[in-house]
Each structure stands twice: as C-alpha cells, then as structure tokens.
Design a protein around this motif. Structure first.
Motif, short mmCIF file in Angstrom:
data_model
loop_
_atom_site.label_atom_id
_atom_site.label_comp_id
_atom_site.label_asym_id
_atom_site.label_seq_id
_atom_site.Cartn_x
_atom_site.Cartn_y
_atom_site.Cartn_z
N GLN A 114 0.79 -1.17 0.18
CA GLN A 114 -0.02 -0.01 0.08
C GLN A 114 0.99 1.23 0.06
O GLN A 114 0.93 2.10 0.99
CB GLN A 114 -0.75 -0.09 1.18
CG GLN A 114 -2.22 1.06 1.12
CD GLN A 114 -2.96 1.09 2.31
OE1 GLN A 114 -2.25 1.09 3.41
NE2 GLN A 114 -4.17 0.64 2.09
N TYR A 172 2.09 4.79 -1.68
CA TYR A 172 1.59 5.95 -2.50
C TYR A 172 2.78 7.32 -2.38
O TYR A 172 3.43 7.40 -1.86
CB TYR A 172 0.29 6.68 -1.65
CG TYR A 172 0.69 7.59 -0.43
CD1 TYR A 172 0.92 6.98 0.65
CD2 TYR A 172 0.58 8.82 -0.59
CE1 TYR A 172 1.03 7.43 1.99
CE2 TYR A 172 0.75 9.67 0.69
CZ TYR A 172 1.04 8.66 1.83
OH TYR A 172 1.23 9.59 3.08
N HIS A 181 -1.50 5.80 -6.24
CA HIS A 181 -1.42 4.48 -5.40
C HIS A 181 -0.66 3.25 -6.01
O HIS A 181 -0.89 3.16 -7.29
CB HIS A 181 -2.79 3.98 -5.13
CG HIS A 181 -3.52 5.18 -4.15
ND1 HIS A 181 -4.76 5.00 -3.86
CD2 HIS A 181 -3.03 6.24 -3.32
CE1 HIS A 181 -5.17 6.08 -3.12
NE2 HIS A 181 -4.12 6.74 -2.70
N MET A 210 1.88 -7.27 -3.29
CA MET A 210 1.54 -8.10 -2.26
C MET A 210 2.78 -8.76 -1.77
O MET A 210 3.86 -8.99 -2.76
CB MET A 210 0.31 -8.98 -2.72
CG MET A 210 -0.77 -8.35 -2.77
SD MET A 210 -2.43 -9.40 -2.79
CE MET A 210 -3.80 -8.22 -2.98
N TYR A 253 -4.41 -11.61 1.64
CA TYR A 253 -3.70 -10.28 1.71
C TYR A 253 -4.45 -9.61 2.95
O TYR A 253 -5.21 -10.19 3.67
CB TYR A 253 -4.33 -9.58 0.48
CG TYR A 253 -5.61 -9.23 0.23
CD1 TYR A 253 -6.59 -10.13 -0.30
CD2 TYR A 253 -6.39 -8.44 1.00
CE1 TYR A 253 -7.92 -10.19 -0.43
CE2 TYR A 253 -7.83 -8.50 0.89
CZ TYR A 253 -8.41 -9.41 -0.10
OH TYR A 253 -9.69 -8.97 -0.16
N ARG A 256 -6.26 -6.80 4.70
CA ARG A 256 -7.15 -6.05 4.26
C ARG A 256 -6.94 -4.60 4.94
O ARG A 256 -7.66 -3.81 4.44
CB ARG A 256 -8.48 -6.77 4.58
CG ARG A 256 -8.77 -6.93 5.98
CD ARG A 256 -10.01 -7.61 6.46
NE ARG A 256 -10.06 -8.04 7.74
CZ ARG A 256 -11.16 -8.85 8.12
NH1 ARG A 256 -11.91 -9.39 7.39
NH2 ARG A 256 -10.87 -9.17 9.44
N ASN A 257 -5.99 -4.71 5.78
CA ASN A 257 -5.97 -3.17 6.48
C ASN A 257 -4.46 -2.67 5.67
O ASN A 257 -4.27 -1.58 6.04
CB ASN A 257 -5.20 -3.53 7.62
CG ASN A 257 -6.26 -3.90 8.82
OD1 ASN A 257 -7.49 -4.03 8.64
ND2 ASN A 257 -5.87 -4.39 9.83
N ASN A 258 -4.14 -3.24 4.44
CA ASN A 258 -2.85 -2.85 3.97
C ASN A 258 -2.96 -2.98 2.39
O ASN A 258 -1.97 -3.36 1.94
CB ASN A 258 -1.77 -3.45 4.58
CG ASN A 258 -0.36 -2.81 4.36
OD1 ASN A 258 -0.32 -1.59 4.21
ND2 ASN A 258 0.66 -3.61 4.14
N VAL A 259 -4.06 -2.76 1.72
CA VAL A 259 -4.20 -2.95 0.34
C VAL A 259 -5.09 -1.71 0.01
O VAL A 259 -5.74 -0.91 0.66
CB VAL A 259 -4.74 -4.09 -0.28
CG1 VAL A 259 -3.86 -5.25 0.19
CG2 VAL A 259 -6.09 -4.47 0.66
N TRP A 260 -4.88 -1.31 -1.32
CA TRP A 260 -5.63 -0.39 -1.91
C TRP A 260 -6.85 -1.06 -2.71
O TRP A 260 -6.52 -2.31 -3.13
CB TRP A 260 -5.01 0.55 -3.02
CG TRP A 260 -3.60 1.16 -2.47
CD1 TRP A 260 -2.39 1.14 -2.80
CD2 TRP A 260 -3.83 2.35 -1.95
NE1 TRP A 260 -1.60 1.91 -2.08
CE2 TRP A 260 -2.52 2.60 -1.39
CE3 TRP A 260 -4.83 3.29 -1.27
CZ2 TRP A 260 -2.14 3.83 -0.87
CZ3 TRP A 260 -4.75 4.01 -0.39
CH2 TRP A 260 -3.16 4.50 -0.31
N ALA A 261 -7.85 -0.22 -3.05
CA ALA A 261 -8.76 -0.96 -3.95
C ALA A 261 -8.29 -0.69 -5.33
O ALA A 261 -7.64 0.42 -5.67
CB ALA A 261 -10.11 -0.12 -3.83
N GLY A 262 -8.28 -1.85 -6.11
CA GLY A 262 -7.74 -1.86 -7.43
C GLY A 262 -7.42 -3.03 -8.00
O GLY A 262 -7.45 -4.02 -7.53
N TYR A 322 -4.53 -5.90 -8.90
CA TYR A 322 -3.34 -6.32 -8.30
C TYR A 322 -2.90 -7.57 -9.68
O TYR A 322 -3.67 -8.49 -9.66
CB TYR A 322 -2.99 -6.99 -6.97
CG TYR A 322 -3.02 -5.76 -5.95
CD1 TYR A 322 -1.92 -5.39 -5.50
CD2 TYR A 322 -4.16 -5.39 -5.51
CE1 TYR A 322 -1.79 -4.43 -4.39
CE2 TYR A 322 -4.19 -4.21 -4.66
CZ TYR A 322 -2.80 -3.63 -4.14
OH TYR A 322 -2.87 -2.85 -3.17
#
Lengths: 212, 263
Positions: free
Chosen positions: B107, B109, B169, B173, B241, B243-249, B251
């Motif tokens: 995650q 940016y 962003h 992973m 993964y 879920r606290n540490n990913v972007w929507a999008g 991969y």
C-alpha cells in the motif's frame, strides 16, 4: 524419424511445441466500507463528595476503513444527557410527588426532575488505544465539549478522531477518554447513563456515513 | 531460384521415401502448453482472501512413449501500479500511467507537488512512501519519482504552477500471498488416457519481484500412458492479503508455466 538408419530430428519436420507459457492473473479488490462497532461500554464510579470533574474512558469501539481509497475519514461522538432513571418516583424511601403516576415518562416532561444531565467533556484525547494508529491518524479536538442532547436523543457530533489522506486504512480500536463534570449538591447517588453515538465519515469534515 | 527448386524436389523425394520405405523408429516425447487464458477475480477488500484459479491452459503430451510429465508454475508479485490523479491545483496530466512500482509495500503512495516549471523543465517535491525532490528535470520524458520504479510524465505543452499536486497508489502483495489450492482448480481431460492430478496443495507459490517470476513449483503430475494425453488445467490458488494494507484496485501477476518430463 528414421531413414535407413539415419535419424532426422523430429523438430525439423514439425513445428516445435512450446513447453512454456505465460499469462496473467488479476486480483481486483473492490472497496469495502467505513464501519464502527462498539466493543464495550464506558463506565466510571465517583463519590458525590469527590471533586468534579471525574476522568473516564468512554465507550471502546473498533473503527474500520476498508474502502481502499485513501480518502481519509473522521469519527465523531454525540451523547445524550446523562440520565438516572432509577431515581424516578423513589427518592429517599418515598415516592416523588411528581412521579407517582408518570414514572417512566415524567422525566421527559419536567426538566426539573432530570437529575444528572451534564455535559460530557473529553480532555485526554491524546491518549489512545489503537492497534494501528500511526502517522496520519490522530485524536482531535482535545478539550472540546460534547454537548448532550436530551435524555433520549444525542446532541451534535464532535469530531474526536481522524485519519488523513492516504492513511487510516484498516481497523483501529479507539478508547477516547474524557472528563465528566457533576455537582455533588444536585446529583443523586446512582447510575447516570448516556447514549454515545459514533458516526464515521469519509474525509475530515465530510458527510457522515454511520448512525446518528 | 533454380537451386531452391532443386532443394524442394529433394525434400519431396525424401518425403516419398519416408512414406513408402522406412521402418518404424522411436519418436521424441513432445510436451506442450498452449492457449493460456488470463484469469481474473474480484473480491471485496474486507474479505481478506480469495480462493480461485490461475490462467487455464492446454497441456499436452503427444508422444507415444507414455512418459510421465509434470507442470510447474512461477509467478511475479501481485502488483498494483495505479494512475496519477490530480489532487490539487489547476493543471492535469495527459499521461497518467507510471512505471511499475518495484517496492515491497502493498500500500504505497506518492504525492508529487510541483514547485516550479520553466516550460521545458519542472521541479517538484515527492512525499508519501518516499521523500524526494525533482529538480529542474525535462518534461519530455517520464521522470522517476523516488527509487522504486514509479514515474510521472508531465505535459510539455502545459506550464505547471506551484502547488499542482498529483497522487498515485501502488503496491506489491507479499511474495507469500499465493498458495496452491487444488480445491478451486480443475483438470479436464481433452485427449488420451493419461491421468493427471494436482500436487503440493497448500504450498506457497513464492512470488519473485514485480517484474520477474519466482521459483517454479510443481503443481500437476501425470502417470504417463501410451499414446499420451491432453488436459485443460486451471491451477487452484488461494490468495491471502492484509485487508488493512491494500488499495482498492487491480493487482496483477505474471504467471509462467512449464511442462517437464518426469513425474
């Protein structure tokens, strides 16, 4: 292939076959939502003879941002009046003259009998209990007053925690703390209970998404 | 031309001899992979994992020898390299793509804030996952933003102003995000009598880098059978993964298959 004892490589007569192949795998993560779930209620005990205000941790809640947007968020708190319903109609062993027949509704109609309605003040907002609060997330409005609404409805929300742009994704357990002021000369001994509502909003200062 | 014609005639003669006068001889085993189809799956960030399949492909053994074979898979990291979006200011980017992010954060940016623009060259500050300064660099080419592959391309026809601000962003992973999960894979026989089965279920398919695949892992084996066989195979995988540490999008990982002799 053999020709009278002479072998030609097979691949000279046929197209060679690929023994490797490459492609792609795509994992599309779609946005979740903002959320807030109460973990436990806050509670504090103090003697009427003690000095006011009294410090207290407020209700503990888990705040979540699985939007994956990095848009930031903020949390607000709104409280009802601190209300002690057990005092109604039963004071020092005798019924209160105004509550004999309106025990459960009278408190809404006669402000003079609303004991313990107090403003909740949270001052120690620098203290936090989160599993992931880091750079960009912080408690806000230290010292502000969360003004109570009525005995049954919460007042205006006051922002007390926020996450900046590109931060705050994930879940956080937040325990806000504050002080509760009371008047030992006017309050009953007993349990005063306030509702606490915590909406969660995208971006500091933007629309609230939670309940209120 | 005359020489070419003679050569072709020679081949024709040879072919005729092959058909009419030759004795049978051993044929080299022929293994192949064909028609890989990109795979894609969608899941909410809040879920935390996905059980699904990698690209389907046609695996074939056309030999008559009945030699056993196996297939391997190797993957890059699941990479997200988003696009630049304007987050402040009045000027935009026509080219919003970036070079592939090569860092280890899932995650990351980057925020680029223009400080000056001479027309041909631009200066800017970089904040976010890395802190850097872009000093008077030509706008005619993509400019590196930090040290992890991200680039930004400014428009040469635009004069950017102080405060123009762009955000992207990105993320990779972890190398351990993917593991074989036979339950969500499939093996469909398309020819022959060979038998194929998944192997190494639960084993991590270790990702390499954002651009290179990691170590190959066997995921399917066959018994081998006279006449060979063919299969349409979807390797099952579980992707886990944070879920606290990913972007929507999206991969994306590159998936590489190999077919090899031996069980």
């Amino acid at each position: 292939v053999c020709l009278a004892g002479f072998a030609l490589p097979f691949t000279t007569l046929t197209a060679s076959a690929a023994t490797t192949a490459t492609s792609t795998d795509t994992l599309i993560l779609t946005a979740g939502a903002l959320s807030v779930v109460t973990v436990s209620a806050g509670s504090v005990s103090a003697a009427l003879s003690s000095s006011s205000p009294v410090s207290s941790n407020l209700a503990v809640a888990d705040w979540g941002d699985t939007t994956g947007s990095g848009a930031g968020w903020n949390g607000t708190m709104a409280v009802s009046l601190f209300n002690d319903t057990r005092r109604l109609g039963q004071e020092r062993g005798r019924p209160h003259p105004h509550q004999q027949h309106q025990r459960h509704v009278y408190r809404h109609r006669d402000p003079g009998l609303l004991r313990g309605h107090r403003h909740l003040r949270h001052r120690h907002l620098g203290q936090r209990h989160g599993d992931r609060l880091g750079v960009g997330q912080h408690l806000a409005n230290n010292g502000s007053t969360a003004t109570g609404g009525t005995a049954t409805t919460v007042g205006s929300g006051v922002k007390f925690v926020s996450a900046a742009l590109n931060t705050g994704m994930g879940s956080f357990r937040v325990t806000p703390s504050g002080t509760i002021a009371f008047d030992g000369n006017l309050d009953w001994a007993g349990a005063y209970v306030a509702q606490v509502s915590r909406p969660c909003a995208i971006r500091p200062g933007r629309r609230p998404l939670g309940f209120n | 031309m005359r020489r070419l014609r003679r050569t072709l005639q020679g081949v024709a003669v040879l072919s005729g001899a092959l058909v009419t006068g030759l004795m049978p001889c051993p044929v080299r085993a022929t293994l192949s992979i064909a028609n890989p189809s990109p795979s894609s799956a969608t899941v909410s960030i809040a879920t935390g994992l996905l059980d699904g399949g990698l690209p389907a492909a046609d695996w074939k053994d056309t030999s008559a020898a009945g030699t056993a074979w196996h297939g391997t898979v190797a993957v890059t990291l699941l990479n997200l390299t988003g696009t630049w979006t304007k987050t402040a200011g009045s000027h935009t980017l026509t080219v919003t793509t970036s070079g592939t992010y090569t860092g280890t954060s899932a995650q990351a940016y980057y925020v680029v804030t223009v400080t000056s623009d001479t027309g041909a060259n631009v200066s800017a500050s970089v904040t976010g996952s890395e802190t850097a300064t872009i000093t008077n660099q030509a706008k005619s080419s993509p400019i590196a933003v930090g040290t992890r592959g991200v680039t930004v391309k400014f428009d040469t026809a635009v004069t950017y102003t102080n405060g123009d601000n762009f955000t992207i962003h990105a993320g990779n992973m972890p190398a351990s995000a993917m593991a074989l999960h036979p339950a969500t894979g499939s093996i469909t026989t398309t020819s022959g009598s060979e038998t194929a089965s998944f192997t190494n279920g639960g084993t991590t398919v270790t990702g390499g880098t954002a651009t290179t695949v990691g170590t190959a892992l066997a995921f399917v084996t066959t018994t081998g059978a006279s006449g060979g066989g063919g299969f349409r195979i979807v390797p099952g995988v579980e992707i886990t993964y944070d879920r606290n540490n990913v972007w929507a999008g999206a991969y994306v990982a590159t998936v590489s298959y190999s077919i090899l002799t031996g069980p």
